[in-house]
Design an enzyme around this catalytic site. Sequence first.
Site, PDB file in Angstrom:
ATOM      1  CG  ASP A   1      90.045 135.485 112.514  1.00  0.00           C
ATOM      2  OD1 ASP A   1      90.191 136.572 111.918  1.00  0.00           O
ATOM      3  OD2 ASP A   1      89.389 134.542 112.052  1.00  0.00           O
TER       4      ASP A   1
ATOM      5  CG  ASP B   1      87.667 130.964 110.414  1.00  0.00           C
ATOM      6  OD1 ASP B   1      88.417 131.942 110.201  1.00  0.00           O
ATOM      7  OD2 ASP B   1      86.682 130.709 109.702  1.00  0.00           O
TER       8      ASP B   1
ATOM      9  CG  ASP C   1      83.859 134.275 111.245  1.00  0.00           C
ATOM     10  OD1 ASP C   1      84.170 135.447 111.448  1.00  0.00           O
ATOM     11  OD2 ASP C   1      84.601 133.303 111.439  1.00  0.00           O
TER      12      ASP C   1
HETATM   13  P1  ATP Z   1      83.305 134.640 106.680  1.00  0.00           P
HETATM   14  O1  ATP Z   1      83.972 135.685 107.488  1.00  0.00           O
HETATM   15  O2  ATP Z   1      81.927 134.959 106.318  1.00  0.00           O
HETATM   16  O3  ATP Z   1      83.490 133.285 107.206  1.00  0.00           O
HETATM   17  P2  ATP Z   1      85.354 134.146 105.117  1.00  0.00           P
HETATM   18  O4  ATP Z   1      86.161 134.220 106.335  1.00  0.00           O
HETATM   19  O5  ATP Z   1      85.160 132.825 104.459  1.00  0.00           O
HETATM   20  O6  ATP Z   1      84.011 134.763 105.324  1.00  0.00           O
HETATM   21  P3  ATP Z   1      87.423 134.884 103.585  1.00  0.00           P
HETATM   22  O7  ATP Z   1      87.829 133.484 103.846  1.00  0.00           O
HETATM   23  O8  ATP Z   1      88.241 136.010 104.034  1.00  0.00           O
HETATM   24  O9  ATP Z   1      86.001 135.112 104.122  1.00  0.00           O
HETATM   25  O10 ATP Z   1      87.140 134.972 102.051  1.00  0.00           O
HETATM   26  C1  ATP Z   1      86.962 136.196 101.435  1.00  0.00           C
HETATM   27  C2  ATP Z   1      86.857 135.986  99.976  1.00  0.00           C
HETATM   28  O11 ATP Z   1      88.044 135.345  99.504  1.00  0.00           O
HETATM   29  C3  ATP Z   1      85.715 135.070  99.567  1.00  0.00           C
HETATM   30  O12 ATP Z   1      84.555 135.813  99.301  1.00  0.00           O
HETATM   31  C4  ATP Z   1      86.235 134.451  98.304  1.00  0.00           C
HETATM   32  O13 ATP Z   1      85.967 135.295  97.202  1.00  0.00           O
HETATM   33  C5  ATP Z   1      87.747 134.410  98.516  1.00  0.00           C
HETATM   34  N1  ATP Z   1      88.178 133.093  98.958  1.00  0.00           N
HETATM   35  C6  ATP Z   1      87.799 132.438 100.085  1.00  0.00           C
HETATM   36  N2  ATP Z   1      88.411 131.253 100.183  1.00  0.00           N
HETATM   37  C7  ATP Z   1      89.214 131.143  99.121  1.00  0.00           C
HETATM   38  C8  ATP Z   1      90.126 130.142  98.643  1.00  0.00           C
HETATM   39  N3  ATP Z   1      90.340 129.008  99.301  1.00  0.00           N
HETATM   40  N4  ATP Z   1      90.763 130.372  97.485  1.00  0.00           N
HETATM   41  C9  ATP Z   1      90.570 131.512  96.822  1.00  0.00           C
HETATM   42  N5  ATP Z   1      89.742 132.482  97.198  1.00  0.00           N
HETATM   43  C10 ATP Z   1      89.051 132.317  98.328  1.00  0.00           C
END
Ligand code: ATP
Length: 899
Positions: free
Chosen positions: A638, A634, A329
Site C-alpha cells: 500500500d 496497512d 479499507d
Molecule cells: P480490506 O481492504 O477491507 O481491509 P483486506 O485488505 O482484508 O480487506 P485482503 O487482505 O486483500 O483484503 O483480503 C482479500 C481476501 O483474501 C479476503 O476476502 C479473504 O478471502 C482472503 N484472505 C484475507 N486474509 C487471508 C489470509 N490470512 N489467508 C488466506 N486468505 C486470506
Amino acid sequence: MTDTIPWHSLSPQDALVKLSTSEHGLAQLQATRRRDEIGPNKLPQTQRRSLAMRFLQQFNNVLIYVLLGAATITAFMQHWVDTSVILAVVLINGVIGFLQEGKAERAMDAIRLMLAPSALVIRDGKRAKVSAEDLVPGDIIIIEAGDRIPADIRLLQASNFQVQEAILTGESLPVDKTGHASAPGATLGDRAGMAYSGTLATKGHAIGLVVATGAKTEIGRISGMLADVEQLTTPLIRHTAQFARWLTAVILSISGLILLYGAIFTNQDLSELFMAVVGLSVAAIPEGLPAVLTITLAVGVKAMANRNAIIRRLPAIETIGSVSTICTDKTGTLTRNEMMVARVVTAHKVIRIAGRGYAPEGEITDEAGAPLTQPSPCLKELAHAAALCNDASLHLDGNDWTVLGDPMEGALLAFAQKLGLDTDALQSQWPREAIIPFDSAHRYMAVQNAYIPATSQVFVKGAPERVLDLCAAQLSDTGEEEPLNTAYWLTEIEQIASHGERVLALALKRNHQADEGLSEAHLDGQLIFIGLVGLMDPPRSEVIKAISDCHSAGIQIKMITGDHAKTAVAIARNIGLTNNDKVLTGADLDRLGDEDLRQRIQDCHVFARTSPEHKLRLVMALQDQGMSVAMTGDGVNDAPALKRADAGIAMGQKGSEAAKEAAEVVLADDNFATIVAAVIQGRTVYDNIKKVISWTLPTNGGEALTIIVALLLGLALPVTPVQILWINLITAATLGLALAFEPTEPGTMKKSPRPRDEPLLTRSLGWHIVFVSSLFITGVFGVYSYALSSGYPIEQARTLAMNTLVIMEVFHLLFIRNQYTSALSWAALKATPIVWATILVTLTAQALITYAAPLQTIFETRALPISDLVLILLIGMTLFACVEAEKRIRLWFVDRRYK
Ligand code: ATP
C-alpha cells in the site's frame, strides 16, 4: 564477545547453540535477565539542542532583529522607557515561544513513543507480541512482509523472503534472503542468511534468531545516521513567516519614506519624528505571529493524538483538513475486525455456527436449526485445514478470549475448537514444513505439513475464486474425492457474501512430495476443494455517524477492499456509505481505460477484490478530478498509494511498519471514525491559523495606520509610540495567543472542503484587514478628536484613544472566534476560559496603566472618568456590530460556502 562472531557464516543450528537458545525461544526469565544485562534494544539518542540554544533560537527571526535594532536606536537616543518596553516585547515573545516549543517537543516525543515498533517473538515455545526494545540476543522472532527488522537476525527459515537494505547498502532493490550461510568474508549485501536491524521486509515470511541488538547492530555502529529532528512547521506556516518577513520589509520602507517626508515637508521635531517612526515599525510588525502559529500547530497535533490520530509529518495537519475524498479499507477500519465463523458450506450441506467472540464454545446446527451431533468427515477435514493453515493463537485473558495474530485466523481456530478439535495438539502432530504466506496480490495462503514420513499434505485457504481456480476436485460429505461443481460453489459464494460475510475457501492436497518444495506450480489443478466459510465482522457502531458527518461536510467516501463485491456492498449499505449496488472490482478496473475510470469513479463508492496497485490508480484518478484524497492502508504494497495520496493514513494496530512509514498519519485504533475526527481537527487548526492571522494583521494595520495618518496629516499623535509599544506588549502575548487554543466551531463540518490550492490570504481576508483597520482608525481618531474638542488635556485624550484601541482589539477577538455562525449567541460569547483569562489580563494591565501613578508618569497617561469607560465600551460594541453585520451580509450574498 558475541560482537566478533561471523553469524552469517554459521549454520542456524550452530547460531542457536552459541546463544544458548532453541527454536522454541528463550524462557521469559532468561530474556528478562539478558535485557537487564545488556540493556534495551534501542539506538543511542541523538544529541538534542541545549536549552540555552533553544532559547536563543527564539530570537533568530527577522522580525525580532528589527525590534532589537529599534531598541538599540532608542537606547542611543536615551529614550530608556521605549528601549525597555521594546526589549520586554522581545523577551516575552521569546519566553512564550521557548515554553511552548518545549511543550510541543514533549508532545512530539510522546507521539514517537506511541509509534514505537513491536515484534512477534517466540518465548517459552509460545508466540508473544513485545516491544522491539525488549528483544535480546537469543530471541526467536517472526517477520512478515512490511515489518521493519527490529534487530540483527540470523535467519532460521525464510519463505519467499525479500528485504530492502538501502539504509545499509544503498541498494534500493529488495534482495532475496534464503537463510543459507555465506562465506565468512561475504560483504553485508551478500549475506543471504542475515537480515539487519532497520531494513525492511518487502515480501514473504521468515523466522530469525536475534544475534545483536541496540548499538551492537550494524545500523547502531553507523552513528549519527538517524539524526532527523522534525521541525515544527508546515508549508502554510512557512508561507506566513515569509509573508511576515516581506511585510517587515514593506514597513521599514514606508517608515523610511515617512521619515524623509516628515523631515523635508513638515517642520516636526526630528527626534520626535524618529520615535514615531520607530513606534510605527514596532506597531506594524506582527512579531508574535510566528510563535502563535507554531503553538496553534502544536495544539492541533496534540488534540489529534488525544483522538488517536498520530501525525507523523506535520504538513499533514493542513492537508487532512482539506480532504474531499476519503478512500478507506473495510476490514478493521469500517468494521470491528472481530471475526466469527457464522456459516460453513460443504459440497452438500450448509452448517451454522453460533457463539460469542473467539470463545471456543457455540452450538453447531444444520440449516433447519437442528443440532449437529456428529460432524461429517468433510467438516472435520475443513476444521483440520482451518487449524493448520493458520498463524494465529487464542488466549484466555481474564474472562475474554483474545487473538494474537490475524483475527480471521483466530476465528478459524475458535471454529475448529467448537468442532472439538484440539488445535494445539494438532499443530504439534503436523509440523509445518513450508509456507506460501498470504499476500493480497495472490489472495491465498498455503502450508505444507508433515504427515507420514516422506509425504506431506498441503492446506490452502483464500479468496474462494482464487482457490476454485486451483482445484480439480471437491470433497464429498464422506470425505471422498468427487468432480468439482464450480457453478454450485459460485452460487454459494454469492449467497454467503450477500449477507455481508467475508467468504473464505479451504482446500487440500494429499500426498505432496515433501522434498519438492512449495510453490503455486505445486497447487495449480492439484487441489481438492473442501468447502466455504462465512465470517461475520460487524461494522463499528460509531462509523455510521462519522460517515454521515462526512457526507454533510461534502466529503465523499470510497470503500476499497480486497473482499468479495457482494460482501463489500452489503456492508457499505449497512453503514450508509452507499445507497446503490454500484461496485467496481479489481478486474473491472483493469479493463477500464483512464477516461472511463474518471467517469465511473464519481458515483461508484465501493471497489472490491482490489489489490494494492489499484489503490494507486484510484488515488491518481481522483486527484485528476481535483479531489484532495486521504487513503488508508496497512500492507507493504500500500506504500505507493499512501505516498501519492494527499494524506496517507496507516493503521497503527494491523498496519505494517512499511505502511506507517509511508503515511503521514497513523491511526492508533485503526478506526474510520478517527479519520473523521482528524479531518475535523485539521479543519479546526486551519481555521485557527486563519483566525490568528485575521486578528493579528488588522490589529497591526490599525495601530500602524493610526500613526501614519497622523504623521501625514501633521497631527499630534493620538497614541504615543511608547503607548503603542505597551499595547503590543500586552495584547500580543495574551489576546493573540488565545486563538491558538480555540475549540472546533459548531459549523465546521457543515461546509464543503476548501479547494486544494486555496491561498491563505484570500480576497475576503484582504478585505477584512482593510475593513477592520479602517474601523480602528475611525474609532481612535473619533474618540481622540471628541476628547480634544471637549477640552481634555492631550494626555487624557491619548489615554482615552489608547484604551479605545485595546477595547476594539478585544471586541475584534470576540468576533473573530466565530466564522460560520453568529458571534452574538450566548454559547459564542461564553467562549473558552482561555479567551476570558487573556481578556482579564489585558483589562487589568489597561487599568494599571490608566490609574496607577508610577505607570502614569512613565507612559504619560491620565485617569479616565467612568463615563469615558462607558464610551469606550460602546465604541467596542459598535465595532463588533459593524463587523458582525458585514459578516452576515457577506454570508448571505457573497460567500455561500460558509452556509
Ligand atoms: P480490506 O481492504 O477491507 O481491509 P483486506 O485488505 O482484508 O480487506 P485482503 O487482505 O486483500 O483484503 O483480503 C482479500 C481476501 O483474501 C479476503 O476476502 C479473504 O478471502 C482472503 N484472505 C484475507 N486474509 C487471508 C489470509 N490470512 N489467508 C488466506 N486468505 C486470506
